[in-house]
Design a protein around this motif. Structure first.
Motif, PDB file in Angstrom:
ATOM      1  N   ALA A 153      27.174  67.271  14.144  1.00  0.00           N
ATOM      2  CA  ALA A 153      28.450  66.602  13.861  1.00  0.00           C
ATOM      3  C   ALA A 153      29.605  67.145  14.686  1.00  0.00           C
ATOM      4  O   ALA A 153      30.388  66.371  15.255  1.00  0.00           O
ATOM      5  CB  ALA A 153      28.765  66.708  12.366  1.00  0.00           C
ATOM      6  N   PHE A 154      29.751  68.464  14.777  1.00  0.00           N
ATOM      7  CA  PHE A 154      30.938  69.018  15.411  1.00  0.00           C
ATOM      8  C   PHE A 154      30.985  68.717  16.902  1.00  0.00           C
ATOM      9  O   PHE A 154      32.031  68.308  17.434  1.00  0.00           O
ATOM     10  CB  PHE A 154      30.999  70.530  15.177  1.00  0.00           C
ATOM     11  N   GLU A 155      29.881  68.900  17.583  1.00  0.00           N
ATOM     12  CA  GLU A 155      29.874  68.632  19.024  1.00  0.00           C
ATOM     13  C   GLU A 155      30.074  67.144  19.303  1.00  0.00           C
ATOM     14  O   GLU A 155      30.764  66.770  20.259  1.00  0.00           O
ATOM     15  CB  GLU A 155      28.563  69.123  19.635  1.00  0.00           C
ATOM     16  N   SER A 156      29.471  66.283  18.471  1.00  0.00           N
ATOM     17  CA  SER A 156      29.694  64.843  18.625  1.00  0.00           C
ATOM     18  C   SER A 156      31.153  64.491  18.370  1.00  0.00           C
ATOM     19  O   SER A 156      31.730  63.637  19.056  1.00  0.00           O
ATOM     20  CB  SER A 156      28.790  64.067  17.660  1.00  0.00           C
ATOM     21  N   PHE A 157      31.752  65.154  17.397  1.00  0.00           N
ATOM     22  CA  PHE A 157      33.165  64.952  17.082  1.00  0.00           C
ATOM     23  C   PHE A 157      34.040  65.311  18.284  1.00  0.00           C
ATOM     24  O   PHE A 157      34.955  64.574  18.656  1.00  0.00           O
ATOM     25  CB  PHE A 157      33.520  65.809  15.862  1.00  0.00           C
ATOM     26  N   LEU A 158      33.754  66.450  18.909  1.00  0.00           N
ATOM     27  CA  LEU A 158      34.514  66.859  20.094  1.00  0.00           C
ATOM     28  C   LEU A 158      34.309  65.887  21.257  1.00  0.00           C
ATOM     29  O   LEU A 158      35.264  65.542  21.972  1.00  0.00           O
ATOM     30  CB  LEU A 158      34.087  68.268  20.528  1.00  0.00           C
ATOM     31  N   LYS A 159      33.081  65.446  21.444  1.00  0.00           N
ATOM     32  CA  LYS A 159      32.787  64.557  22.566  1.00  0.00           C
ATOM     33  C   LYS A 159      33.536  63.238  22.451  1.00  0.00           C
ATOM     34  O   LYS A 159      34.018  62.687  23.447  1.00  0.00           O
ATOM     35  CB  LYS A 159      31.282  64.308  22.640  1.00  0.00           C
ATOM     36  N   MET A 241      34.566  59.965   9.663  1.00  0.00           N
ATOM     37  CA  MET A 241      34.237  59.692   8.264  1.00  0.00           C
ATOM     38  C   MET A 241      32.749  59.404   8.109  1.00  0.00           C
ATOM     39  O   MET A 241      32.102  59.869   7.171  1.00  0.00           O
ATOM     40  CB  MET A 241      35.054  58.505   7.755  1.00  0.00           C
ATOM     41  N   LEU A 242      32.183  58.645   9.053  1.00  0.00           N
ATOM     42  CA  LEU A 242      30.757  58.318   8.980  1.00  0.00           C
ATOM     43  C   LEU A 242      29.888  59.556   9.147  1.00  0.00           C
ATOM     44  O   LEU A 242      28.784  59.623   8.599  1.00  0.00           O
ATOM     45  CB  LEU A 242      30.403  57.283  10.050  1.00  0.00           C
ATOM     46  N   MET A 243      30.372  60.541   9.914  1.00  0.00           N
ATOM     47  CA  MET A 243      29.600  61.778  10.099  1.00  0.00           C
ATOM     48  C   MET A 243      29.386  62.503   8.785  1.00  0.00           C
ATOM     49  O   MET A 243      28.392  63.220   8.619  1.00  0.00           O
ATOM     50  CB  MET A 243      30.333  62.703  11.074  1.00  0.00           C
ATOM     51  N   LEU A 244      30.307  62.342   7.848  1.00  0.00           N
ATOM     52  CA  LEU A 244      30.164  62.961   6.531  1.00  0.00           C
ATOM     53  C   LEU A 244      29.602  61.986   5.512  1.00  0.00           C
ATOM     54  O   LEU A 244      28.873  62.385   4.600  1.00  0.00           O
ATOM     55  CB  LEU A 244      31.527  63.480   6.060  1.00  0.00           C
ATOM     56  N   PHE A 245      29.898  60.694   5.679  1.00  0.00           N
ATOM     57  CA  PHE A 245      29.466  59.694   4.705  1.00  0.00           C
ATOM     58  C   PHE A 245      27.945  59.541   4.684  1.00  0.00           C
ATOM     59  O   PHE A 245      27.328  59.480   3.609  1.00  0.00           O
ATOM     60  CB  PHE A 245      30.123  58.354   5.026  1.00  0.00           C
ATOM     61  N   VAL A 246      27.325  59.490   5.853  1.00  0.00           N
ATOM     62  CA  VAL A 246      25.868  59.273   5.914  1.00  0.00           C
ATOM     63  C   VAL A 246      25.099  60.424   5.259  1.00  0.00           C
ATOM     64  O   VAL A 246      24.201  60.171   4.426  1.00  0.00           O
ATOM     65  CB  VAL A 246      25.430  59.050   7.374  1.00  0.00           C
ATOM     66  N   PRO A 247      25.393  61.705   5.573  1.00  0.00           N
ATOM     67  CA  PRO A 247      24.673  62.774   4.858  1.00  0.00           C
ATOM     68  C   PRO A 247      24.914  62.764   3.352  1.00  0.00           C
ATOM     69  O   PRO A 247      23.988  63.017   2.571  1.00  0.00           O
ATOM     70  CB  PRO A 247      25.232  64.055   5.488  1.00  0.00           C
ATOM     71  N   LEU A 248      26.139  62.450   2.918  1.00  0.00           N
ATOM     72  CA  LEU A 248      26.422  62.402   1.485  1.00  0.00           C
ATOM     73  C   LEU A 248      25.623  61.283   0.812  1.00  0.00           C
ATOM     74  O   LEU A 248      25.152  61.438  -0.326  1.00  0.00           O
ATOM     75  CB  LEU A 248      27.911  62.196   1.239  1.00  0.00           C
ATOM     76  N   LEU A 249      25.474  60.171   1.498  1.00  0.00           N
ATOM     77  CA  LEU A 249      24.698  59.063   0.936  1.00  0.00           C
ATOM     78  C   LEU A 249      23.228  59.456   0.801  1.00  0.00           C
ATOM     79  O   LEU A 249      22.577  59.136  -0.206  1.00  0.00           O
ATOM     80  CB  LEU A 249      24.848  57.832   1.833  1.00  0.00           C
ATOM     81  N   VAL A 250      22.701  60.162   1.794  1.00  0.00           N
ATOM     82  CA  VAL A 250      21.311  60.635   1.727  1.00  0.00           C
ATOM     83  C   VAL A 250      21.146  61.634   0.580  1.00  0.00           C
ATOM     84  O   VAL A 250      20.172  61.582  -0.180  1.00  0.00           O
ATOM     85  CB  VAL A 250      20.896  61.267   3.066  1.00  0.00           C
ATOM     86  N   LEU A 251      22.112  62.541   0.427  1.00  0.00           N
ATOM     87  CA  LEU A 251      22.048  63.523  -0.651  1.00  0.00           C
ATOM     88  C   LEU A 251      22.150  62.859  -2.020  1.00  0.00           C
ATOM     89  O   LEU A 251      21.535  63.319  -2.986  1.00  0.00           O
ATOM     90  CB  LEU A 251      23.177  64.541  -0.494  1.00  0.00           C
ATOM     91  N   PHE A 252      22.921  61.779  -2.102  1.00  0.00           N
ATOM     92  CA  PHE A 252      22.994  61.033  -3.363  1.00  0.00           C
ATOM     93  C   PHE A 252      21.634  60.445  -3.720  1.00  0.00           C
ATOM     94  O   PHE A 252      21.214  60.484  -4.890  1.00  0.00           O
ATOM     95  CB  PHE A 252      24.040  59.926  -3.243  1.00  0.00           C
TER      96      PHE A 252
END
Length: 265
Positions: A153-159, A241-252
Motif C-alpha cells: 500500500a505505502f509504495e503504491s500510495f507514493l507512486k 481509500m480503496l487501499m484500506l477498504f479492500v483489506p477491511l472488506l476481506v477481514l469482514f
C-alpha cells in the motif's frame, strides 16, 4: 434408667469442593480495589519499561532505521532522490519520531500480554486459554496489517502522488517531516484496522453480535466499512481509500466465517 448418650463421630467428613477451574484465584478473591489499582499500575510501568528499552535501542540504530524508512521513497524516485528541511529541528525530530513509532509498534503485543496477565486470574482456565489465543491472533493481524502497508500500500500510495499524477514541470522532493508523518500514520492505521476480526469475534463470543444480524444488515456493514476507510485513509482521494477498504472488506468476510464457527460450537 441411665440415659443413652448419642455418640459423636470424630471421623472428619469429606468436603466436596468445586472444580479448580470454576473457582477464582485466591489472591484475586481477597484483593481490594486499591490492590487491583496497584497491580494495574505495575502493568503500566512494565509496558513503559519495555517501550523505553526499545526506544533507546531504536535511537542507537537511528541511521539504519532511517535508511529502511526512506527505502520506498527511493524505490519510486531513484537512489539519488533527496528530501529537504523546513524546520530547524526536523533532522533531530526524525530520529526521535522513528524511535518512538518503532517502539510503539514493537511494544503493542507486549502491552496486550501484560494487560491480559492482569485480567486472566479472575477468569476460568478455559477462558484464559482462549484469551491467550486471541492475543496471539490480534498480534498476528496487527503485524500483518503493518506488513501489507509496507509491502504494497505505502509504495503504491507514493507512486500515485509522486509519479502518476505529478505534472512534468514540478520537481519532486518532500519535506522530511511530512514524509515521516505519512509513513508512520499509514502503517499504524493499517495495523489497528486489522483488529476488526478480533473485535467482532469478541462481540460474538459474549453474545452481542449474531451472524444472522450481520448477514441481514450486510448493506449497512458495507457502507460502514467504506466510511471508516474514507475517514482513516491517509489521503483524501479514492485510491488511498480503496487501499484500506479492500483489506477491511476481506477481514469482514473472515470475521463472518469465525463467528459462524463460534455459533456452531
Amino acid at each position: 434408667m441411665p440415659s443413652k448418650k448419642k455418640s459423636l463421630s470424630t471421623t472428619p467428613q469429606p468436603i466436596i469442593s468445586a472444580p479448580e477451574e470454576s473457582l477464582p484465584h485466591d489472591r484475586e478473591k481477597f484483593m481490594t480495589l486499591g490492590e487491583h489499582l496497584e497491580e494495574l499500575r505495575s502493568v503500566l510501568i512494565r509496558s513503559i519499561l519495555v517501550f523505553t528499552v526499545f526506544f533507546v535501542v531504536a535511537l542507537y540504530f537511528g541511521e539504519e532505521l532511517h535508511k529502511i524508512v526512506i527505502k520506498p521513497y527511493k524505490n519510486i524516485l531513484g537512489e539519488s532522490a533527496t528530501f529537504y528541511q523546513i524546520k530547524l529541528m526536523a533532522p533531530f525530530m526524525v530520529y526521535l519520531r522513528t524511535g518512538f513509532m518503532v517502539s510503539i509498534l514493537i511494544t503493542f503485543p507486549f502491552a496486550l500480554a501484560f494487560l491480559w496477565g492482569f485480567v486472566s486470574p479472575a477468569l476460568e482456565t478455559r477462558t484464559a486459554r482462549l484469551g491467550k489465543a486471541l492475543i496471539a491472533f490480534s498480534t498476528i493481524l496487527f503485524w500483518l496489517g503493518v506488513w501489507l502497508c509496507w509491502a504494497q500500500a505505502f509504495e503504491s500510495f507514493l507512486k500515485i502522488f509522486l509519479v502518476t499524477v505529478r505534472p512534468l514541470d514540478i520537481e519532486t522532493r518532500l519535506p522530511i517531516d511530512e514524509y515521516y508523518d505519512v509513513f508512520f500514520n499509514m502503517h499504524l492505521i493499517f495495523g489497528l484496522s486489522f483488529q476488526l476480526p478480533v473485535i467482532m469475534v469478541l462481540l460474538a463470543a459474549v453474545g452481542i453480535l449474531k451472524l444472522s444480524f450481520l448477514l441481514s444488515h450486510w448493506r449497512e456493514a458495507f457502507i460502514g466499512i467504506a466510511f471508516a476507510a474514507a475517514v482513516l485513509s491517509p489521503g483524501p482521494d479514492v485510491i488511498s481509500m480503496l487501499m484500506l477498504f479492500v483489506p477491511l472488506l476481506v477481514l469482514f468476510g473472515i470475521s463472518l466465517v469465525l463467528i459462524a464457527i463460534i455459533e456452531r460450537k
